[in-house]
Motif scaffolding. Structure first.
Motif, short mmCIF file in Angstrom:
data_model
loop_
_atom_site.label_atom_id
_atom_site.label_comp_id
_atom_site.label_asym_id
_atom_site.label_seq_id
_atom_site.Cartn_x
_atom_site.Cartn_y
_atom_site.Cartn_z
N GLY A 200 -28.40 152.40 43.80
CA GLY A 200 -27.66 153.24 42.86
C GLY A 200 -28.53 154.30 42.22
O GLY A 200 -28.14 155.47 42.11
N ILE A 201 -29.73 153.91 41.81
CA ILE A 201 -30.67 154.87 41.21
C ILE A 201 -31.04 155.94 42.23
O ILE A 201 -31.11 157.14 41.90
CB ILE A 201 -31.93 154.14 40.71
CG1 ILE A 201 -31.58 153.15 39.59
CG2 ILE A 201 -32.96 155.15 40.22
CD1 ILE A 201 -31.00 153.76 38.36
N THR A 202 -31.28 155.53 43.46
CA THR A 202 -31.69 156.48 44.50
C THR A 202 -30.59 157.50 44.80
O THR A 202 -30.83 158.71 44.82
CB THR A 202 -32.06 155.72 45.79
OG1 THR A 202 -33.12 154.81 45.51
CG2 THR A 202 -32.50 156.69 46.88
N MET A 203 -29.36 157.01 45.02
CA MET A 203 -28.26 157.93 45.31
C MET A 203 -27.94 158.79 44.08
O MET A 203 -27.53 159.95 44.22
CB MET A 203 -27.03 157.16 45.76
CG MET A 203 -27.19 156.45 47.09
SD MET A 203 -27.85 157.47 48.43
CE MET A 203 -26.69 158.83 48.46
N GLY A 204 -28.12 158.24 42.89
CA GLY A 204 -27.92 159.02 41.68
C GLY A 204 -28.90 160.18 41.59
O GLY A 204 -28.53 161.30 41.20
N ASN A 205 -30.15 159.93 41.96
CA ASN A 205 -31.16 161.00 41.95
C ASN A 205 -30.83 162.09 42.97
O ASN A 205 -30.99 163.28 42.70
CB ASN A 205 -32.55 160.41 42.24
CG ASN A 205 -33.23 159.91 40.99
OD1 ASN A 205 -32.85 160.25 39.87
ND2 ASN A 205 -34.23 159.07 41.16
N ILE A 206 -30.38 161.66 44.15
CA ILE A 206 -30.00 162.65 45.17
C ILE A 206 -28.81 163.48 44.67
O ILE A 206 -28.79 164.71 44.80
CB ILE A 206 -29.66 161.95 46.49
CG1 ILE A 206 -30.89 161.25 47.05
CG2 ILE A 206 -29.12 162.97 47.51
CD1 ILE A 206 -30.61 160.41 48.29
N GLY A 207 -27.83 162.80 44.08
CA GLY A 207 -26.66 163.50 43.56
C GLY A 207 -27.01 164.47 42.45
O GLY A 207 -26.47 165.59 42.39
N ARG A 208 -27.90 164.07 41.57
CA ARG A 208 -28.32 164.96 40.48
C ARG A 208 -29.04 166.19 41.02
O ARG A 208 -28.85 167.30 40.53
CB ARG A 208 -29.25 164.20 39.53
CG ARG A 208 -28.53 163.26 38.57
CD ARG A 208 -29.49 162.32 37.91
NE ARG A 208 -28.91 161.66 36.75
CZ ARG A 208 -29.45 160.61 36.16
NH1 ARG A 208 -30.57 160.09 36.63
NH2 ARG A 208 -28.87 160.06 35.11
N GLN A 209 -29.89 165.98 42.03
CA GLN A 209 -30.63 167.10 42.58
C GLN A 209 -29.69 168.08 43.28
O GLN A 209 -29.84 169.30 43.15
CB GLN A 209 -31.69 166.59 43.56
CG GLN A 209 -32.67 167.65 44.03
CD GLN A 209 -33.56 168.15 42.91
OE1 GLN A 209 -33.78 167.46 41.92
NE2 GLN A 209 -34.08 169.35 43.06
#
Length: 225
Positions: A200-209
């Motif tokens: 979740g943290i990883t996909m959240g970071n990709i989504g934010r970027q």
């Protein structure tokens, strides 16, 4: 009539609002598609690691491809990745706390690499018992959040995603869709929530970027107009 002659015969300009809404809708769809395919790719790679170590077992009739993955796993993970990746920047925007910690692609790629490493450790590293493995993966997952996120919203969403995904997985295993070898947390492994949290943290970071890149593009277009 003099005033009428000065009016432009062409259609009235609608202003930047409609074009901005259209651009955001298109960009939202593009971000969703990109996140979906990233989730599908990661699901194929990470699920292959789990199957090779016999962590997860699928019935022979659902082994569908050279990736040795059930056909429904990649689309489900891709859809979840798209939802998570779009949800993180949306929550940031509603909370009025734009996430600015380590906002560059190199940091995002390192986050992905660490997540793959955590998943790899869950399949490859041998511990005396599942409790030691679970505690180690929990520490690594929290370390991933601290290194690449550090936001309260990110931590809260990660916990929620881990809980929801674990419940869904329990139901799937209970209904015989697939199974885990040596389950020690009802029907699954006790370290599974750690993997979901880190994912979740990883996909959240990709989504934010991706969202930040979209904002830059819209800002440049508005400046040009």
């Amino acid at each position: 009539m003099a005033e009428g002659e000065t009016e432009s015969p062409g259609p009235k300009k609608r202003g930047p609002y409609i074009s901005s809404v259209t651009s955001r809708s298109v960009n939202l769809m593009i971000r969703g598609v990109v996140l979906f395919f990233i989730g599908v790719f990661l699901a194929l790679v990470l699920n292959l690691l789990q199957i090779q170590r016999n962590v997860t077992l699928f019935p022979p009739d659902v082994i569908a491809s050279i990736f040795s993955s059930a056909w429904w796993v990649p689309p489900c993970c891709g859809t979840a990745s798209a939802v998570i990746g779009l949800l993180y920047p949306c929550i940031d925007r509603h909370l009025g706390e734009p996430h600015k910690f380590k906002r560059e692609w190199s940091s995002v790629m390192r986050c992905v690499a660490v997540f793959v490493g955590i998943n790899h450790a869950s399949a490859k590293v041998d511990f005396d018992n599942n409790i030691q493995l679970s505690l180690t993966l929990a520490a690594l997952s929290i370390g991933l959040w601290w290194t690449f996120d550090r936001s309260r919203s990110g931590f809260g969403l990660g916990i929620g995603i881990a809980f929801l995904a674990t419940v869904v997985t329990q139901l799937l295993v209970y209904n015989g869709v697939y199974q885990y070898t040596s389950p020690d947390f009802l029907y699954v492994r006790s370290w599974l929530p750690c993997i979901f949290f880190a994912g979740g943290i990883t996909m959240g970071n990709i989504g934010r970027q991706l969202a930040m890149y979209e904002c830059k593009v819209i800002a440049e277009k508005s400046h040009q107009e």
